[in-house]
Design a protein around this motif. Sequence first.
Motif, PDB file in Angstrom:
ATOM      1  N   ASP A  63      56.740 -64.344  10.984  1.00  0.00           N
ATOM      2  CA  ASP A  63      57.741 -64.837  10.031  1.00  0.00           C
ATOM      3  C   ASP A  63      58.930 -63.883   9.899  1.00  0.00           C
ATOM      4  N   PHE A  64      58.821 -62.707  10.516  1.00  0.00           N
ATOM      5  CA  PHE A  64      59.870 -61.703  10.366  1.00  0.00           C
ATOM      6  C   PHE A  64      60.562 -61.382  11.683  1.00  0.00           C
ATOM      7  N   THR A  65      61.863 -61.038  11.565  1.00  0.00           N
ATOM      8  CA  THR A  65      62.591 -60.403  12.670  1.00  0.00           C
ATOM      9  C   THR A  65      62.501 -58.904  12.421  1.00  0.00           C
ATOM     10  N   GLU A  66      62.949 -58.121  13.361  1.00  0.00           N
ATOM     11  CA  GLU A  66      62.912 -56.671  13.158  1.00  0.00           C
ATOM     12  C   GLU A  66      63.749 -56.283  11.932  1.00  0.00           C
ATOM     13  N   GLU A  67      64.890 -56.946  11.779  1.00  0.00           N
ATOM     14  CA  GLU A  67      65.790 -56.641  10.663  1.00  0.00           C
ATOM     15  C   GLU A  67      65.160 -56.994   9.314  1.00  0.00           C
ATOM     16  N   THR A  68      64.580 -58.201   9.218  1.00  0.00           N
ATOM     17  CA  THR A  68      64.004 -58.612   7.934  1.00  0.00           C
ATOM     18  C   THR A  68      62.721 -57.844   7.616  1.00  0.00           C
ATOM     19  N   LEU A  69      61.965 -57.467   8.656  1.00  0.00           N
ATOM     20  CA  LEU A  69      60.748 -56.692   8.439  1.00  0.00           C
ATOM     21  C   LEU A  69      61.091 -55.289   7.923  1.00  0.00           C
ATOM     22  N   ARG A  70      62.104 -54.685   8.521  1.00  0.00           N
ATOM     23  CA  ARG A  70      62.534 -53.359   8.072  1.00  0.00           C
ATOM     24  C   ARG A  70      62.992 -53.416   6.606  1.00  0.00           C
ATOM     25  N   ALA A  71      63.772 -54.458   6.278  1.00  0.00           N
ATOM     26  CA  ALA A  71      64.273 -54.610   4.911  1.00  0.00           C
ATOM     27  C   ALA A  71      63.115 -54.785   3.923  1.00  0.00           C
ATOM     28  N   GLU A  72      62.097 -55.545   4.329  1.00  0.00           N
ATOM     29  CA  GLU A  72      60.932 -55.783   3.470  1.00  0.00           C
ATOM     30  C   GLU A  72      60.182 -54.480   3.197  1.00  0.00           C
ATOM     31  N   LEU A  73      59.947 -53.696   4.219  1.00  0.00           N
ATOM     32  CA  LEU A  73      59.207 -52.444   4.052  1.00  0.00           C
ATOM     33  C   LEU A  73      60.009 -51.417   3.244  1.00  0.00           C
ATOM     34  N   LEU A  74      61.319 -51.338   3.493  1.00  0.00           N
ATOM     35  CA  LEU A  74      62.157 -50.396   2.742  1.00  0.00           C
ATOM     36  C   LEU A  74      62.242 -50.803   1.276  1.00  0.00           C
ATOM     37  N   SER A  75      62.258 -52.093   1.016  1.00  0.00           N
ATOM     38  CA  SER A  75      62.286 -52.583  -0.359  1.00  0.00           C
ATOM     39  C   SER A  75      61.011 -52.167  -1.089  1.00  0.00           C
ATOM     40  N   PHE A  76      59.880 -52.302  -0.406  1.00  0.00           N
ATOM     41  CA  PHE A  76      58.601 -51.899  -1.006  1.00  0.00           C
ATOM     42  C   PHE A  76      58.589 -50.391  -1.236  1.00  0.00           C
ATOM     43  N   LYS A  77      59.128 -49.659  -0.272  1.00  0.00           N
ATOM     44  CA  LYS A  77      59.194 -48.194  -0.398  1.00  0.00           C
ATOM     45  C   LYS A  77      59.965 -47.802  -1.654  1.00  0.00           C
ATOM     46  N   ASN A  78      61.070 -48.469  -1.899  1.00  0.00           N
ATOM     47  CA  ASN A  78      61.899 -48.151  -3.061  1.00  0.00           C
ATOM     48  C   ASN A  78      61.197 -48.502  -4.373  1.00  0.00           C
ATOM     49  N   LEU A  79      60.445 -49.576  -4.369  1.00  0.00           N
ATOM     50  CA  LEU A  79      59.784 -50.037  -5.589  1.00  0.00           C
ATOM     51  C   LEU A  79      58.456 -49.328  -5.857  1.00  0.00           C
ATOM     52  N   HIS A  80      57.787 -48.933  -4.777  1.00  0.00           N
ATOM     53  CA  HIS A  80      56.438 -48.358  -4.915  1.00  0.00           C
ATOM     54  C   HIS A  80      56.318 -47.082  -4.089  1.00  0.00           C
ATOM     55  N   ALA A  81      57.224 -46.179  -4.303  1.00  0.00           N
ATOM     56  CA  ALA A  81      57.320 -44.963  -3.481  1.00  0.00           C
ATOM     57  C   ALA A  81      56.044 -44.134  -3.471  1.00  0.00           C
ATOM     58  N   LYS A  82      55.287 -44.138  -4.567  1.00  0.00           N
ATOM     59  CA  LYS A  82      54.123 -43.265  -4.668  1.00  0.00           C
ATOM     60  C   LYS A  82      52.826 -43.903  -4.149  1.00  0.00           C
ATOM     61  N   LYS A  83      52.910 -45.140  -3.700  1.00  0.00           N
ATOM     62  CA  LYS A  83      51.706 -45.801  -3.185  1.00  0.00           C
ATOM     63  C   LYS A  83      51.379 -45.286  -1.781  1.00  0.00           C
ATOM     64  N   VAL A  84      50.076 -45.193  -1.502  1.00  0.00           N
ATOM     65  CA  VAL A  84      49.624 -44.753  -0.175  1.00  0.00           C
ATOM     66  C   VAL A  84      49.820 -45.898   0.817  1.00  0.00           C
ATOM     67  N   ILE A  85      50.474 -45.592   1.927  1.00  0.00           N
ATOM     68  CA  ILE A  85      50.851 -46.635   2.897  1.00  0.00           C
ATOM     69  C   ILE A  85      49.630 -47.372   3.449  1.00  0.00           C
ATOM     70  N   SER A  86      48.626 -46.620   3.896  1.00  0.00           N
ATOM     71  CA  SER A  86      47.480 -47.238   4.567  1.00  0.00           C
ATOM     72  C   SER A  86      46.571 -48.020   3.626  1.00  0.00           C
ATOM     73  N   SER A  87      46.720 -47.803   2.307  1.00  0.00           N
ATOM     74  CA  SER A  87      45.823 -48.444   1.344  1.00  0.00           C
ATOM     75  C   SER A  87      46.339 -49.769   0.805  1.00  0.00           C
ATOM     76  N   ASN A  88      47.564 -50.107   1.148  1.00  0.00           N
ATOM     77  CA  ASN A  88      48.166 -51.317   0.598  1.00  0.00           C
ATOM     78  C   ASN A  88      48.620 -52.258   1.717  1.00  0.00           C
ATOM     79  N   ALA A  89      47.748 -53.201   2.050  1.00  0.00           N
ATOM     80  CA  ALA A  89      48.023 -54.108   3.166  1.00  0.00           C
ATOM     81  C   ALA A  89      49.180 -55.057   2.847  1.00  0.00           C
ATOM     82  N   PHE A  90      49.968 -55.336   3.882  1.00  0.00           N
ATOM     83  CA  PHE A  90      51.120 -56.230   3.754  1.00  0.00           C
ATOM     84  C   PHE A  90      50.846 -57.571   4.415  1.00  0.00           C
ATOM     85  N   PHE A  91      51.677 -58.563   4.066  1.00  0.00           N
ATOM     86  CA  PHE A  91      51.803 -59.844   4.782  1.00  0.00           C
ATOM     87  C   PHE A  91      50.490 -60.612   4.903  1.00  0.00           C
ATOM     88  N   GLY A  92      49.573 -60.378   3.963  1.00  0.00           N
ATOM     89  CA  GLY A  92      48.297 -61.086   4.003  1.00  0.00           C
ATOM     90  C   GLY A  92      47.363 -60.601   5.094  1.00  0.00           C
TER      91      GLY A  92
END
Length: 408
Positions: free
Chosen positions: A267-296
Amino acid sequence: MSRIIAVIGGGAAGFFGAITCARQNPKARVILFEKTCKLLSKVKVSGGGRCNVTHHCFNPNELVKFYPRGSKQLKQPFKEFGAQDTVNWFEKRGVKLKVEADGRMFPVTDNSETIVNCLLREAENAGVQVLTHTDITQIIVQPGEGFKLTSAKGQHWQAAKVLVTTGGQNKPENYEWLAALGHRIEKPVPSLFTFNVPASYLKELPGISVPRAIVKITGQKLESEGPLLITHWGFSGPAVLRLSAWGARLLNDLNYQFSASINWVPDFTEETLRAELLSFKNLHAKKVISSNAFFGLPQRLWKAFTEQAGIPAELRWLDISNKSLNKLLETLLRGIFEVRGKTTFKEEFVTCGGVALSEVDMATLESRKVKGLYFAGEVLDIDGITGGFNFQAAWTTGYLAGRHMATV
């Protein structure tokens, strides 16, 4: 001339052809020959023992799109006897079919024995004589007299007409007895197989699946989209099986040694996927990356992707480097896996190849080379993707051959 009509092969196409012929011409003596003791063995094991009878695609113009080989030639036959006709045929005989979410159709009993017993009962009621342990190894054309059939045990039969439904064979020499009649044989190669990826970093996650992925063959135009299943030997699921069918000849030419690229987040292009991950980074900066699965994606699969991208287990989003982010994007969008071989899908052996369709009248299934000789099912160069399409081709070609060979 003999009034015997011979059907060689006790599978779906053979039984359907024999039953149709015997019903059309009750005076004809229809004999079905099967070389083993097992009748309708593929029907019995298909669909995990439930028998995927056909597909809920009642428009012939759409139905043909599911056949890598034979799509053009099947259009008219499907108008004569298509998926709706199959449903009607079985329901008329007390076997009701149901549709599943993906369009596959099964008996409501979820038991292939329901289909097997229906066909055996119909054959018996129609007067079809069934001979097991009878391997027909030679057909001799006798002008004006029909055919002489010879078995491996040296037995002989005279037949007015012959229908060959011996299924797909994996060795060219298994078609020699048909080539001897003047027919061109398209080289048989496997279709519908899974990919072996011995070096896959995901093989420790067998049984995990995703509902949608895009699988591509690197350097080729071949790609397929659909559910993908991780196995302990590599990959399976509809996306892989469809790709194996459409690419059957190419992958055979590559000796099943190639690179496959998998997009796990279509469902994502490289551009939209990058934007999605960076948005999550900004909102949840302190969350552990490997512990929070994305995209179902399943948690264990997501963790494997982060490890593959070189992201430490406890790294938080605020600490991710551009290099690691780029590697994660690459892993999700274009993960490369080295395929080294194939495995037959369950018990469902399907081949691409067989009797060349240009030498068969697809309106009647009669040979253009030998009058009175007919073909049906996978012995022809016809194969469909997984989902009930190969059985539908068997019912259709068996029915038309049976109908047209009924006049002796």
